[in-house]
Each structure stands twice: as C-alpha cells, then as structure tokens.
Write a protein that holds these residues in place. Structure first.
Motif, PDB file in Angstrom:
ATOM      1  N   VAL A   1       3.401   7.115  11.499  1.00 34.47           N
ATOM      2  CA  VAL A   1       2.998   6.996  10.099  1.00 34.47           C
ATOM      3  C   VAL A   1       1.676   7.736   9.905  1.00 34.47           C
ATOM      4  N   ILE A   2       1.555   8.440   8.785  1.00 29.22           N
ATOM      5  CA  ILE A   2       0.356   9.211   8.481  1.00 29.22           C
ATOM      6  C   ILE A   2      -0.276   8.695   7.194  1.00 29.22           C
ATOM      7  N   ALA A   3      -1.564   8.900   7.050  1.00 28.07           N
ATOM      8  CA  ALA A   3      -2.260   8.574   5.798  1.00 28.07           C
ATOM      9  C   ALA A   3      -2.086   9.753   4.834  1.00 28.07           C
ATOM     10  N   GLU A   4      -1.290   9.540   3.808  1.00 26.98           N
ATOM     11  CA  GLU A   4      -1.087  10.548   2.768  1.00 26.98           C
ATOM     12  C   GLU A   4      -1.932  10.119   1.567  1.00 26.98           C
ATOM     13  N   ARG A   5      -3.089  10.706   1.424  1.00 26.51           N
ATOM     14  CA  ARG A   5      -4.104  10.154   0.544  1.00 26.51           C
ATOM     15  C   ARG A   5      -4.005  10.727  -0.870  1.00 26.51           C
ATOM     16  N   GLY A   6      -4.164   9.837  -1.843  1.00 25.91           N
ATOM     17  CA  GLY A   6      -4.184  10.221  -3.241  1.00 25.91           C
ATOM     18  C   GLY A   6      -5.522   9.861  -3.873  1.00 25.91           C
ATOM     19  N   TYR A   7      -5.802  10.470  -5.020  1.00 25.35           N
ATOM     20  CA  TYR A   7      -7.070  10.265  -5.725  1.00 25.35           C
ATOM     21  C   TYR A   7      -6.783   9.949  -7.185  1.00 25.35           C
ATOM     22  N   HIS A   8      -7.673   9.175  -7.798  1.00 29.40           N
ATOM     23  CA  HIS A   8      -7.565   9.007  -9.247  1.00 29.40           C
ATOM     24  C   HIS A   8      -8.936   8.903  -9.904  1.00 29.40           C
TER      25      HIS A   8
ATOM     26  N   SER B   1     -11.150   8.741   7.137  1.00 28.14           N
ATOM     27  CA  SER B   1     -11.977   9.918   6.872  1.00 28.14           C
ATOM     28  C   SER B   1     -12.607   9.820   5.489  1.00 28.14           C
ATOM     29  N   PRO B   2     -13.793  10.403   5.312  1.00 28.07           N
ATOM     30  CA  PRO B   2     -14.453  10.311   3.998  1.00 28.07           C
ATOM     31  C   PRO B   2     -13.645  11.031   2.925  1.00 28.07           C
ATOM     32  N   PRO B   3     -13.747  10.580   1.681  1.00 33.47           N
ATOM     33  CA  PRO B   3     -13.040  11.259   0.591  1.00 33.47           C
ATOM     34  C   PRO B   3     -13.585  12.661   0.359  1.00 33.47           C
TER      35      PRO B   3
END
Length: 417
Positions: free
Chosen positions: A262-269, A312-314
């Motif tokens: 599993v991987i971190a698939e990061r989103g932003y808003h 990890s940092p944004p």
C-alpha cells in the motif's frame, strides 16, 4: 478494530450493530484522515480502475511539472518505486478487465448501503443525491472529454450533456469560459465529511462501542492468533482483529508475512467560505483535475495525486496551484482559507484489500480503497460484519484477497503449511 478513517469507523459501527463487542483503536494523529479531506463525492461512475493501459499511457502528460495533478516525490522513490513497478504490471487489458468486474461488484450496492447507513444514524439528509457535473474550458478538450465519457463504463451512473439551465447557474459562479460539460445522475455527495465521521463515532458509542486513543505498533502471532502491541507497551489479545488503518495497514500486516504494497497517494485541498458559490452539485473542472464541492457554508477545492510517504512534509506548491486555479476561475473563498493534505491508501491494482488473513485464525483486513474510501465505506462495513459474523458476504471477496500480491513461492509454502 485498528483505524480512524471512514472505512474503519463504518466497519466498527456495522460490527457493533451485529452484536459484536468492539474496541476501536483510533490513532488520533495530528493530521485528519483522507476521509475527512476528500471531495465528499459518492463516485458510482468510477467503475474502471486506474490501473489500466489508458491511465498508464496518459501518465506523462498528467505530471505536475507539466501542469497536471500527478506527482512523485523524488525523495520518497524508495517508497513508491516498487509500488510503481507493480502498478505497471497490473495495468494490462486483462488486469483492467478484472479490476472493472471487481469494482463493479462493490459499487453495485454502494449507494443503497449509504442510504441504509444514513437512515440508521437518523440522518438520511447526510446523503445528497443530486449527481455531479464535469466541465471543460476549451472546445477541443470538451469534444475529447465528452467522447471519452460516452465510451466509458460508468456502471449505474447515468450521463447526459450539461443542460443550459445548469450551465447558466455555473457561469454565475465562475469567470472562466465553459466550453462544454456533462451531468451525471445516480451519483451523490455527503453533506459534510467531518460530520459523517463524527456521527459514525456517536452512533458507535451510543450502541456501547468502546473507543481507545492509541496506535498499534505491531502485530504478532501466538499459537496461531494475533496479538496487538500498543504504543504504551501493552499487548492486547482480542478474540478477533480487524486491520482497517489505511496506509498504516501495510506495515502491520507485513509483520505477519503478508505482501501488503500500500502506498500513500496524497491529496490536497483548500476550504473557505462559500458565499460567492451557487447551490451547485460537485463540479469537476477536468482540464485542471480540480473538483469543487459545497458543504453548507463552506467550499472545498480538492486535487492532486502525489505519491510518497505518508509522513513526508506537504508540498506548498500544491496549495499555491489550487489558489491559482481558483483565481483563474474567478472563484473566491471568504474568510480564512484552510489548507489540508492527507494520504489515500492505494494498492497497485487500485482494488481494496478486504477479507480474512491466512496468517492467523483471528485476523481480518479492510483497507486500500484509494479514491473510493468514502464511496465504499458503507458497503465495506456491511461486508466485513457479515464475514466476521460467519455469514456469507453478499459480494464475492476473492478479488480483494491480499494474497494476490504474494509471490508464487510464498503461496506454495503457505498452502503446504
């Protein structure tokens, strides 16, 4: 139940409703889960998995440096590199066809399951069934986008060209040109993701569910049964364990010999006041890979598919680009504008992992729902409650068996044992 996101909370509530004694172990970390920060969209139209030849072919032009939403953190290549190799391997015509059949089976009951869940919480208004809109700003992308959606399998969703009346309402809220669009029906949104999480907690507690704040550090087997180590050093030996901890599920299950890539698939808003945004359904600006959703008096702008480590940092450039998109669209958010980043748990074939573990007699898992965590939370809760209660789940869970990622040699060793 290990986990603090919407899938874990829905499973905990479903298990408690089924009469199980449930302890929910919620890490309550400093960042809110992906299910808090998503677009609130019930995405019945997303039948075709992102692990496909088409997605692979389009990846380059969707890269962040070229203006797209797809990004890979170079510093985290050790995390996403092996995952990417598995993704490429899964992105075959056969793999895509298998994935579509599997997702279709889950999505079939996703919206009815949400209706049942909202009604059980005494809040049928949590589910807003007004569909969603996809628009394009250029005639060429409008023609191509419409053709693509007309050729796509959208499951139970229905598609029609954007009506003049809805286009006019949208143009009152945006300055950018709208060259074309489509309306989806039989999709929806939740009224407010944060409210949903809160009500799931309240419903669970009201039924006598137990909650404990803390993090599971590792799992071990003792005489074929799983025990859980907490961060305060205590070992728990429950009758059964459900791992529904999003991205963190992988490390826990690897302790027991599972392949869990599993991987971190990061989103932003960005989120701010919605005074200048009309009473519109969720709107996807497909040229920008951007979705705008109204939650009461708040407007949320969400985007990006960033692969890296959860810790990890944004990347501030992502929020800067969201601000730029809003400025170019002429969309204004009132008051303080909040920034958020969170990690979707994604497996290489873009199918979740749901089922019983063969590494221990009392271990189950439900994680890896990628962009569909909110969409599939309610139906996953029902399936897990049936499975752990000894009943036959309404959906065949074979495609979601985590051992699909095990090497042939490992499977042969396990079967021989």
């Amino acid at each position: 139940m290990i986990g603090g996101g919407i899938v874990g909370k829905a499973c905990a509530l479903a298990l408690r409703r089924a009469g199980e004694t449930v302890l929910a172990l919620d890490p309550q970390g400093p960042s809110r889960p992906a299910s808090y920060g998503n677009a609130g969209h019930i995405a019945l139209e997303q039948v075709e998995p992102l692990a496909s030849p088409a997605a692979l072919a389009s990846a380059f032009r969707r890269l962040f440096p070229l203006g797209g939403a797809l990004d890979f953190r170079l510093a985290d290549i050790a995390a996403w590199g092996p995952w990417a190799a598995r993704f490429v391997k899964a992105s075959t015509p056969e793999g895509a066809a298998h994935g579509k059949r599997a997702l279709s089976s889950l999505l079939q009951d996703a919206l009815p399951a949400w209706r049942r869940l909202a009604a059980s919480l005494g809040r049928p208004d949590l589910l807003v069934e007004q569909g969603h809109v996809v628009v394009w700003e250029r005639p060429d992308t409008a023609r191509a986008g419409l053709a693509t959606w007309r050729a796509a399998d959208i499951g139970q969703a229905r598609l029609r060209v954007l009506s003049d009346s809805l286009a006019d309402r949208l143009r009152q809220s945006v300055r950018a040109p709208i060259a074309g669009g489509v309306q989806f029906e039989n999709t929806g949104q939740v009224r407010d993701p944060a409210l949903v999480l809160s009500l799931l907690d309240e419903g669970f507690t009201a039924l006598g569910g137990q909650r404990r704040t803390g993090r599971a550090l590792r799992l071990r087997t003792v005489k074929g049964r799983v025990e859980v180590l907490l961060e305060d050093g205590e070992w728990l030996a429950p009758e059964r364990v459900l791992v529904a901890g999003g991205v963190g599920s992988g490390a826990l299950l690897r302790d027991l010999g599972h392949a869990a890539p599993v991987i971190a698939e990061r989103g932003y808003h960005l989120e701010g006041g919605a005074d200048h945004w009309g009473d519109l359904p969720p709107v996807v600006f497909e040229d920008r890979s951007l979705i705008l959703t109204r939650f009461g008096d708040r407007l949320r702008a969400a985007s990006f598919v960033e692969f890296g480590r959860e810790s990890s940092p944004p990347d501030p450039r992502k929020w800067a680009r969201l601000h730029r998109h809003l400025a170019e669209l002429g969309v204004r958010m009132e008051g303080p504008v909040a920034e958020w980043m969170g990690a979707r748990p994604t497996l290489p074939d873009y199918l979740p992992a749901i089922g019983p573990s063969r590494r221990a007699d009392n271990l189950y898992y439900a994680f890896g729902h990628q962009h569909l965590g909110l969409t599939l939370a309610a139906v996953t809760g029902e399936l897990v409650a049936a499975l752990m209660g000894g009943a036959t789940p309404a959906v065949d869970l074979t495609p979601f068996d985590l051992d699909r990622f095990a090497r042939g040699r490992d499977l042969r060793k396990r079967n021989a044992a």
